[in-house]
Design an enzyme around this catalytic site. Sequence first.
Site, PDB file in Angstrom:
ATOM      1  N   GLY A  25      -4.516  -5.163   8.855  1.00 34.45           N
ATOM      2  CA  GLY A  25      -5.964  -5.347   8.250  1.00 34.45           C
ATOM      3  C   GLY A  25      -6.190  -6.374   7.377  1.00 34.45           C
ATOM      4  O   GLY A  25      -5.305  -7.335   7.222  1.00 34.45           O
ATOM      5  N   MET A  27      -5.593  -6.533   3.986  1.00 36.52           N
ATOM      6  CA  MET A  27      -4.595  -6.525   3.304  1.00 36.52           C
ATOM      7  C   MET A  27      -3.237  -6.328   3.562  1.00 36.52           C
ATOM      8  O   MET A  27      -2.175  -6.925   2.565  1.00 36.52           O
ATOM      9  CB  MET A  27      -4.894  -5.527   1.937  1.00 36.52           C
ATOM     10  CG  MET A  27      -6.023  -5.611   1.365  1.00 36.52           C
ATOM     11  SD  MET A  27      -6.623  -4.731  -0.153  1.00 36.52           S
ATOM     12  CE  MET A  27      -8.007  -5.421  -0.769  1.00 36.52           C
ATOM     13  N   THR A  29       0.023  -5.548   6.835  1.00 37.12           N
ATOM     14  CA  THR A  29       0.331  -5.349   8.168  1.00 37.12           C
ATOM     15  C   THR A  29       1.173  -4.113   8.473  1.00 37.12           C
ATOM     16  O   THR A  29       1.989  -4.024   7.434  1.00 37.12           O
ATOM     17  CB  THR A  29       1.000  -6.684   8.853  1.00 37.12           C
ATOM     18  OG1 THR A  29       0.111  -7.620   8.552  1.00 37.12           O
ATOM     19  CG2 THR A  29       1.440  -6.335  10.433  1.00 37.12           C
ATOM     20  N   ASP A 166     -11.000   2.148  -2.087  1.00 38.30           N
ATOM     21  CA  ASP A 166     -11.274   1.555  -0.692  1.00 38.30           C
ATOM     22  C   ASP A 166     -11.216   2.614   0.597  1.00 38.30           C
ATOM     23  O   ASP A 166     -10.816   2.655   1.426  1.00 38.30           O
ATOM     24  CB  ASP A 166     -10.033   0.615  -0.132  1.00 38.30           C
ATOM     25  CG  ASP A 166     -10.376  -0.371   0.918  1.00 38.30           C
ATOM     26  OD1 ASP A 166     -11.636  -0.492   1.333  1.00 38.30           O
ATOM     27  OD2 ASP A 166      -9.602  -0.950   1.637  1.00 38.30           O
TER      28      ASP A 166
END
Length: 924
Positions: A25, A27, A29, A166
Amino acid sequence: MSADIARLADALADHYRVERELGAGGMATVYLAQDLKHDRKVAIKVLRPELAAVIGADRFLTEIKTTANLQHPHILPLFDSGVAAARGHESRVASPDGRNDPTDDETRDPRPATFLYYVMPFVEGETLRDRLTREKQLPIADAVRIGTEVAGALDYAHRQGVIHRDIKPENILLHDGRALVADFGIALAASRAGSTRMTETGMSLGTPHYMSPEQAMGEREITARSDVYALGCVVYEMLCGEPPFSGPTAQAIVAKVLTEVPRPLTPKRHTIPPHVEHAVLVALEKLPADRYETAAEFAVALGRSGVEAWGRTDAEPQPRGGTTTLAVTRRRRWLKLLVPVVAVVGTILAGWGWLRVESLTNAPATWQYISLGDSGTATMAAPSLALSPDGKTLAFKDNVVNGLLWVKRQNALDPVAIPGTNRANNPTFSPDGEWLAFVADKQLKKVRVSSGAVATLVDSVAGGFGGAAWLDDGTLIYVSTDFTRLRRVSAAGGVGTVVLDNAGLQGLGFAYPTPLPKARGVLFQACSSGCVTMSLRVLDLRTGTQKLLLSEVGQSWYLPTGQLLYTRRDGVVLAAPFDLDRLELTGVAVPVLDRVLVFFGFAQLAWSPSGSVVYASGENRSNANVMVRVSRTGGVTPIDTAWSGRFSSFALSPDGRRLAMGVGAGTGALNIWVKQLERGPLTRLSFGGGDRRPVWSPDGRMIAFIRDTIGTSVVAGRFADGSRPDTILLRLSRQLQEVDWSRDGRWLIVRTDNGTAGAGDIVGVRTSGDTTPVELVNSSFTELNPAISPDGRWLAYASNESGQFEVYVRPFPNTGDGRWQVSTEGGGGPRWSPDGRELFYLDLASRVNAVPISVTPSFAAGALRPLFDASGFSVDNFSHSFDLTPDGRSFIFAAPRQQVGATRPTSLVRVDHWFRDLQSKLEQ
């Protein structure tokens, strides 16, 4: 294997075997790995190097601790975290702006590759994003359920002071149909790094499609309402197939988030209930103050009826950008008409719960004995009864070794066995009555009552005194194998999370959890020594804290009539008013049932919200003991047949004329009493309420005993004539369970219990001079029943070091100078003959055995001689169950009272409309 995975595998090789990459992603792995210590699959999330550089290792480890404490059934738990460096591998050199310059692609740096990582369970399933990609739009019921579950997780986190920042479909995992929120850690740590440093990396917190307006504007103070907005976006997408705002670039999406009004949902999908649309649009309000204050409010709005949701006029979406849609206009017009209707309906709905309880108490109670047919009676060796919520189906464990669970329906003559439920105990129905949970083979399982399909939910579960409570939020609270933790697991199965451990309870064990409504908490027992002593406690699931309610009472349940129902050891069941908000008793208890069979604190009793109750009625063996003399050939002579009671432990005085006993005085409180033999009075000696397991001083003047107080225990002493106050003889930092006094008076020997399997050790303390505790037998196994020989040279005890309990002897006090096994096929509770030439013990078949002892020239045990069968007497596996007369010719046992008055055999009683009877008793 790629170079990146190879470096990571090298860095984590001591603890994890990295197998492959699962995904990446913005930010981090994610890698699939094998946890080497616990032999389980895990997911390891490794931060991108540029993000790791911005956050820093110290901040990452500090902030990740916050998320590690989040324990909720819809939050993916955190197993581990850390900073790891791989040696022997070269790493790429990143350019100053955080990107790898193509010209530097082959440049190598001999420094170790460093990784910031955290470890989560590997969840078999998919993300919500995967499902949306496949289905585009979800069924409305699924969307509402997932949204509600995520809202519950967020509300819990918010109450712990953690904002996710998020929320998006990628961070919502779907496992067996339930939602799990992931990635609390990264956003929290990154947010503390500051927006400026994040911007320098080209990264931002949040995802544009789900970013709240205040987050998009870069405000530093982000509240729980930002997560509510993001979840509103997710629910919008689940219902409509797309998020509220989209665009070709991130900047275009952010511009719409800040300036445009989300389009109504019903024009896109007319089957969406108006109250669901209303809830989503309130969550998507531009101003945080106009949204729901908490995620819990959002969850309630999603799930409530249309009339209930529309009744909240202050939360209606306001005109956006100077325009009002036709749907909103119509909704407001109807609201004006509905307000008075809502007031009336609300009054009716508010009173419904009272009317329902009233209806349950108005019908007359009916009492009857019931038969279980050819299955035999339910076993009385473990909790074995459960009643379905509608009261129409009784589940029970039969009395066959390795037997099954059975169900008997109200209108059926005979019960029906449930295949696959061998060795089951602790049955409990699900709130909807569709499933029956039970414990078997240290696993928590469930079986669908209609089909018999069995599924395993979680391993490492305590049976017997353990059990599970099925909450109405779709989770179960169960007791860990070692009885030291209460854990929570989804009714769909998965990873159990700790909700309470016994660290603050001085090693007490847990037992018998029962649920409170609305997942408010659980009632449970805190026990010592196999629940010889116990206290009723309540765990507040909102705060994670527990508190004491009552001492020396057994199982307890919360009734829909507002009372706490609980049992005493003597078979009396009481009810007391209970405040469900404060989790406190608010009035005096009233006896409501008697002759209920109780065994070590649990009652053979089950009830249903419909007002029915089923219980086993009979004489409680633990309350019906008489003391007897037993000859070496097994001949029994009662001691003073005029008295009997619940005798938990006893010891004969050195002159053989008095018997000190731990006695439960009807209410369950334990105190020491002294009986003059043969026909003298029974006199109360102590008043501690938790006094047990007495032993006489060598001169017969004083009695030492274990005294339990809240969370601790001591060895107390009192003169046998009651002439002086109690004296504290010994206090250790560990729980104390047994005490012996050497014949020369110089030593007190105690058996400790730290509340975990294998924690029973034997400690000696001198009564004068150097009183430093001496570890006599301290191992990873469990040691019980210390007994010092008459000459003070030998210590006998029981240990399970061979896999089963056997009797051993060591020199005393230098116990490290040798060890001899005395029993051969299992044994415990050793007692020395008065002359020290024989050692007696009980084997696994409850037979009394005698072993000749020789101590010259060295210790030697002769061939054992079986004496008599003691299975008809009361045997305590945790303490000594017999004593010897001074002449060594007779044994003293407690025996169940066989015939006292007109004792009826054990029977099952069913009471329908029992709440009527309960109400009348409470009003008397």
